[in-house]
Design an enzyme around this catalytic site. Sequence first.
Site, PDB file in Angstrom:
ATOM      1  N   GLY A 197      19.810 -75.028 -82.742  1.00 23.18           N
ATOM      2  CA  GLY A 197      20.734 -75.156 -81.620  1.00 23.18           C
ATOM      3  C   GLY A 197      22.067 -74.458 -81.715  1.00 23.18           C
ATOM      4  N   SER A 231      16.088 -74.680 -87.966  1.00 22.11           N
ATOM      5  CA  SER A 231      15.451 -74.543 -86.660  1.00 22.11           C
ATOM      6  C   SER A 231      14.330 -75.562 -86.503  1.00 22.11           C
ATOM      7  CB  SER A 231      14.874 -73.134 -86.522  1.00 22.11           C
ATOM      8  OG  SER A 231      13.956 -73.061 -85.455  1.00 22.11           O
ATOM      9  N   HIS A 290      10.767 -64.946 -84.226  1.00 24.31           N
ATOM     10  CA  HIS A 290      10.189 -65.650 -83.072  1.00 24.31           C
ATOM     11  C   HIS A 290      11.128 -65.502 -81.889  1.00 24.31           C
ATOM     12  CE1 HIS A 290       8.634 -68.590 -80.354  1.00 24.31           C
ATOM     13  NE2 HIS A 290       9.624 -69.449 -80.554  1.00 24.31           N
ATOM     14  N   GLU A 304      11.636 -75.097 -85.375  1.00 22.42           N
ATOM     15  CA  GLU A 304      10.355 -74.421 -85.596  1.00 22.42           C
ATOM     16  C   GLU A 304      10.102 -74.096 -87.066  1.00 22.42           C
ATOM     17  OE1 GLU A 304       8.557 -74.559 -83.159  1.00 22.42           O
ATOM     18  OE2 GLU A 304       9.309 -73.620 -81.335  1.00 22.42           O
TER      19      GLU A 304
END
Length: 216
Positions: A44, A71, A92, A73
């Site tokens: 974020g 992250s 990504h 992810e």
Amino acid sequence: MNRAELSQKIIDTCLEMTKLGLNQGTAGNVSVRYKDGMLITPTGMPYHLMKTENIVYVDGNGKHEENKLPSSEWQFHLSVYHTRPEANAVVHNHSIHCAGLSILEKPIPAIHYMVAVSGTDHIPCVPYATFGSHKLASYVATGIKESKAILLAHHGLITCGENLDKALWLAQEVEVLASWYLKLLSTGLEIPLLSKEQMQVVLGKFHTYGLRIEES
């Protein structure tokens, strides 16, 4: 490179990704292999505000540094490194055309010989799973074993490479391929594809030609 240099390279790659129009806002994430795990962008945080001390170390078992949040992810980044020992960087993003194809749940077939930059004769689209989930990481592991570039259904693109420059270059190439494919699909015409035999010839040539980018 030491940790500080790798962290700065991650930030530079994030900024370049936005400059190239491959990403926007706080979407997307970048990592590099480091020690037994990886360095990855924090969750974020806008790229232009990132400092090297914000980059998070996550070990090979998924444990991250205290007082830092990687992250969301991070699981699929780690799955790429576990699946592809030769990969040292993962990029990504939610680039416009790749995300568009991912919403259609369409892989990119052999519309052009440059599809072979993925290391195979097509660019897969793995099934949808919630972002940050173990299931998505599992789908990524399966897809990335087949190809260095994969679409995530209803999500975006992942690319990996020997270094960040190569992973980012691959993301650019796949975005161009995705834009061509979407335009071809919009014609409603049957799209002629290169055969597996033709793509095997290209893949063979790419092994000796390759992409020669030295990480700066």
